[in-house]
Design a protein around this motif. Structure first.
Motif, PDB file in Angstrom:
ATOM      1  N   VAL A   1      35.773  32.082  60.190  1.00 50.74           N
ATOM      2  CA  VAL A   1      34.727  33.155  59.601  1.00 50.74           C
ATOM      3  C   VAL A   1      35.001  32.712  57.880  1.00 50.74           C
ATOM      4  CG1 VAL A   1      34.835  35.936  57.701  1.00 50.74           C
ATOM      5  CG2 VAL A   1      35.222  35.726  59.957  1.00 50.74           C
ATOM      6  N   ARG A   2      33.657  32.525  57.387  1.00 42.02           N
ATOM      7  CA  ARG A   2      33.818  31.564  55.489  1.00 42.02           C
ATOM      8  C   ARG A   2      32.995  32.975  54.862  1.00 42.02           C
ATOM      9  NH1 ARG A   2      30.227  28.865  59.275  1.00 42.02           N
ATOM     10  NH2 ARG A   2      28.102  29.348  58.351  1.00 42.02           N
ATOM     11  N   LEU A   3      34.141  32.540  53.777  1.00 40.95           N
ATOM     12  CA  LEU A   3      34.349  33.476  52.580  1.00 40.95           C
ATOM     13  C   LEU A   3      33.526  33.192  51.645  1.00 40.95           C
ATOM     14  CD1 LEU A   3      34.307  36.395  51.188  1.00 40.95           C
ATOM     15  CD2 LEU A   3      37.163  35.691  50.322  1.00 40.95           C
ATOM     16  N   TYR A   4      32.325  33.304  51.178  1.00 36.77           N
ATOM     17  CA  TYR A   4      31.653  32.617  49.845  1.00 36.77           C
ATOM     18  C   TYR A   4      31.274  33.504  48.278  1.00 36.77           C
ATOM     19  CZ  TYR A   4      29.193  30.146  52.876  1.00 36.77           C
ATOM     20  OH  TYR A   4      28.633  29.162  53.739  1.00 36.77           O
ATOM     21  N   TYR A   5      32.022  33.160  47.107  1.00 39.55           N
ATOM     22  CA  TYR A   5      32.400  34.284  46.191  1.00 39.55           C
ATOM     23  C   TYR A   5      33.154  32.727  44.891  1.00 39.55           C
ATOM     24  CZ  TYR A   5      37.776  32.392  45.940  1.00 39.55           C
ATOM     25  OH  TYR A   5      38.607  31.236  47.314  1.00 39.55           O
ATOM     26  N   ARG A   6      32.657  33.330  43.857  1.00 32.31           N
ATOM     27  CA  ARG A   6      32.965  32.901  42.775  1.00 32.31           C
ATOM     28  C   ARG A   6      34.776  33.048  42.235  1.00 32.31           C
ATOM     29  NH1 ARG A   6      28.096  34.323  39.819  1.00 32.31           N
ATOM     30  NH2 ARG A   6      27.237  32.609  40.061  1.00 32.31           N
ATOM     31  N   SER A   7      34.764  32.418  41.801  1.00 27.84           N
ATOM     32  CA  SER A   7      36.765  32.081  42.034  1.00 27.84           C
ATOM     33  C   SER A   7      36.221  32.996  40.045  1.00 27.84           C
ATOM     34  CB  SER A   7      37.320  31.578  41.759  1.00 27.84           C
ATOM     35  OG  SER A   7      36.990  30.364  41.071  1.00 27.84           O
ATOM     36  N   SER A   8      36.115  32.416  38.975  1.00 29.35           N
ATOM     37  CA  SER A   8      35.549  32.226  37.873  1.00 29.35           C
ATOM     38  C   SER A   8      35.791  34.320  37.175  1.00 29.35           C
ATOM     39  CB  SER A   8      35.496  31.909  36.786  1.00 29.35           C
ATOM     40  OG  SER A   8      33.837  31.727  37.003  1.00 29.35           O
ATOM     41  N   ASP A   9      35.508  35.108  38.208  1.00 27.29           N
ATOM     42  CA  ASP A   9      34.444  36.840  38.014  1.00 27.29           C
ATOM     43  C   ASP A   9      35.814  37.676  37.994  1.00 27.29           C
ATOM     44  OD1 ASP A   9      31.969  35.062  37.012  1.00 27.29           O
ATOM     45  OD2 ASP A   9      31.315  36.193  39.559  1.00 27.29           O
ATOM     46  N   ASP A  10      36.043  38.629  36.985  1.00 21.81           N
ATOM     47  CA  ASP A  10      37.016  39.419  37.399  1.00 21.81           C
ATOM     48  C   ASP A  10      37.735  39.597  37.888  1.00 21.81           C
ATOM     49  OD1 ASP A  10      34.307  40.919  36.630  1.00 21.81           O
ATOM     50  OD2 ASP A  10      34.011  41.105  38.617  1.00 21.81           O
ATOM     51  N   TYR A  11      38.860  38.351  37.822  1.00 26.20           N
ATOM     52  CA  TYR A  11      40.300  38.282  38.005  1.00 26.20           C
ATOM     53  C   TYR A  11      40.991  38.186  39.208  1.00 26.20           C
ATOM     54  CZ  TYR A  11      40.410  39.997  33.517  1.00 26.20           C
ATOM     55  OH  TYR A  11      40.770  40.717  31.975  1.00 26.20           O
ATOM     56  N   ASP A  12      39.560  36.910  40.033  1.00 30.86           N
ATOM     57  CA  ASP A  12      39.686  36.731  41.451  1.00 30.86           C
ATOM     58  C   ASP A  12      39.774  38.173  42.150  1.00 30.86           C
ATOM     59  OD1 ASP A  12      39.066  34.082  41.669  1.00 30.86           O
ATOM     60  OD2 ASP A  12      41.039  33.917  42.010  1.00 30.86           O
ATOM     61  N   MET A  13      38.892  39.303  41.265  1.00 26.51           N
ATOM     62  CA  MET A  13      39.227  40.686  42.533  1.00 26.51           C
ATOM     63  C   MET A  13      38.202  40.600  43.387  1.00 26.51           C
ATOM     64  SD  MET A  13      41.154  43.569  42.196  1.00 26.51           S
ATOM     65  CE  MET A  13      41.481  43.248  40.409  1.00 26.51           C
ATOM     66  N   VAL A  14      37.425  39.631  43.400  1.00 27.41           N
ATOM     67  CA  VAL A  14      36.379  39.549  44.795  1.00 27.41           C
ATOM     68  C   VAL A  14      37.011  39.358  45.737  1.00 27.41           C
ATOM     69  CG1 VAL A  14      34.252  39.278  45.689  1.00 27.41           C
ATOM     70  CG2 VAL A  14      34.428  40.121  43.514  1.00 27.41           C
TER      71      VAL A  14
END
Length: 398
Positions: free
Chosen positions: A121-134
């Motif tokens: 399962v590939r999870l894409y996100y932006r680590s700099s956003d919202d304290y890595d809450m995503v």
């Protein structure tokens, strides 16, 4: 002695009349520090709360696999699944802020699970956003789905799940809350103390030497029936006193800021107040006294050399960076108080303060810090006295 007291009273009266000195020594640490700490803390907590409550737009590309994971994501509150996004365009959608994250399930996911293998399962996100809450929120859902698969496999094979956990580790942390806080946030306390100690000494030092030369009153003072050393000692005592007072007011400012943080849990508040008890504060201040003597001697030497208030300010201002760097070094991981760092000025105060707050300071290292600071302060005062005796220094440019 009476002459020294007279000079001290005269210089101290002139100092407290200076608005810049009063602002740096009293207003800034007592008013602005609590205000800044409260605003920053409330903003950070508000941002974290918003990040936790934010409805995440998640692009889901199941590729016809993992219906259990799709169901778990659909049932999770705070998530809005976005369909119709191809796997190749997920990163572009995140970059354009069209979505917050993307989950792409491998085409062979179900086949791999059927073979008792591992699906991707590939999870894409932006680590700099919202304290890595995503990442944390989506990883929690995926982790719960994975635990269910593992439990189903053990049940299908009639195997006790404990077979893969032959060792159970029971952790017993003997560190007190005071020690934990001292090691984590204790580094910021000496940062405030040292900076305000330096700034509280800076403006009086500039005004009592360069400022007095600029006003033309230095010559009048030198004609008084007192020795130059007594004159220097009177000015020096005022600079040291203002530096210590500024550090004390900064401590009071920190306490006021902590009292205003109503959202802090009571047990954490109690721990914070515990690390700032009277014994700890007095011990920290005892370190700042010889350090302030060193600051005062250096600042007065530069101020005596300068021809004007502006020149002294331009020469002394860069020293703020020189003072900040050793304090910041004390925040770096791996740098601890030892027989070598105990000899480095400013850094030793930063590291010793952190150990004092944590309650882990060793007597031998503490005495070494005291000895190095007292020796440094004595040498600086001796150099300042010799510098003040030189006619070419005092009347430079006249």
């Amino acid at each position: 002695m009476n002459r020294f007291v007279t000079i001290f009273r005269k210089e101290f009266t002139d100092t407290i009349r200076d608005r810049r000195t009063l602002f740096v020594m009293v207003v800034f640490p007592l008013v602005l520090v609590p205000l800044l700490m409260t605003v920053v803390t409330n903003m950070q907590m508000s941002s974290m709360k918003k990040a936790e409550e934010k409805v995440l737009r998640v692009a889901l590309v199941p590729n016809g696999n993992a219906p259990g994971l799709v169901e778990a994501l659909s049932a999770r509150s705070g998530l809005r699944l976005v369909t119709g996004v191809s796997a190749d365009s997920v990163e572009a959608f995140i970059a354009r802020d069209s979505i917050d994250a993307g989950i792409v399930i491998d085409r062979e996911f179900d086949a791999a699970l059927a073979r008792m293998g591992s699906g991707t399962v590939r999870l894409y996100y932006r680590s700099s956003d919202d304290y890595d809450m995503v990442k944390r929120r989506l990883t929690e859902v995926i982790g719960g789905f994975e635990k269910k698969i593992v439990a189903d496999r053990f049940a299908a094979l009639h195997i006790d799940a404990r077979i893969v956990n032959p060792v159970v580790v029971e952790e017993h942390d003997i560190a007190s809350m005071k020690e934990k806080l001292g090691k984590t946030v204790g580094g910021m306390v000496p940062y405030l103390f040292v900076i305000f100690c330096f700034m509280g000494s800076m403006y009086p030092a500039i005004d009592l030497a360069a400022g007095e030369k600029e006003r033309g009153t230095m010559e009048t003072l030198l004609t008084a029936p007192v020795s130059r050393f007594q004159i220097l000692l009177g000015k020096f005592a005022v600079v040291v006193l203002t530096g210590i007072l500024s550090a004390c007011v900064s401590i009071l400012g920190v306490l006021v800021a902590l009292r205003r943080m109503s959202q802090m849990p009571p047990e954490l508040m109690s721990a914070f107040m515990g690390i700032l008890d009277i014994q700890t504060v007095l011990l920290v201040l005892s370190l700042l006294v010889p350090l302030t003597v060193f600051f005062a001697a250096v600042l007065l030497s530069i101020s005596v050399f300068a021809k004007s208030y502006k020149e002294a300010q331009s020469m002394i201002s860069p020293l703020t960076i020189v003072v900040i760097l050793p304090v910041l070094m004390g925040l770096f991981p791996g740098i601890a108080l030892d027989p070598v760092t105990a000899l480095i000025p400013v850094l030793n105060v930063s590291l010793a303060t952190k150990e004092i707050i944590a309650g882990t300071i060793g007597t031998g290292l503490l005495l070494e810090v005291y000895a190095s600071l007292v020796l440094l302060a004595g040498l600086a005062l001796f150099g300042c006295a010799r510098w003040f005796e030189r006619e070419g220094t005092i009347f430079r440019g006249v």
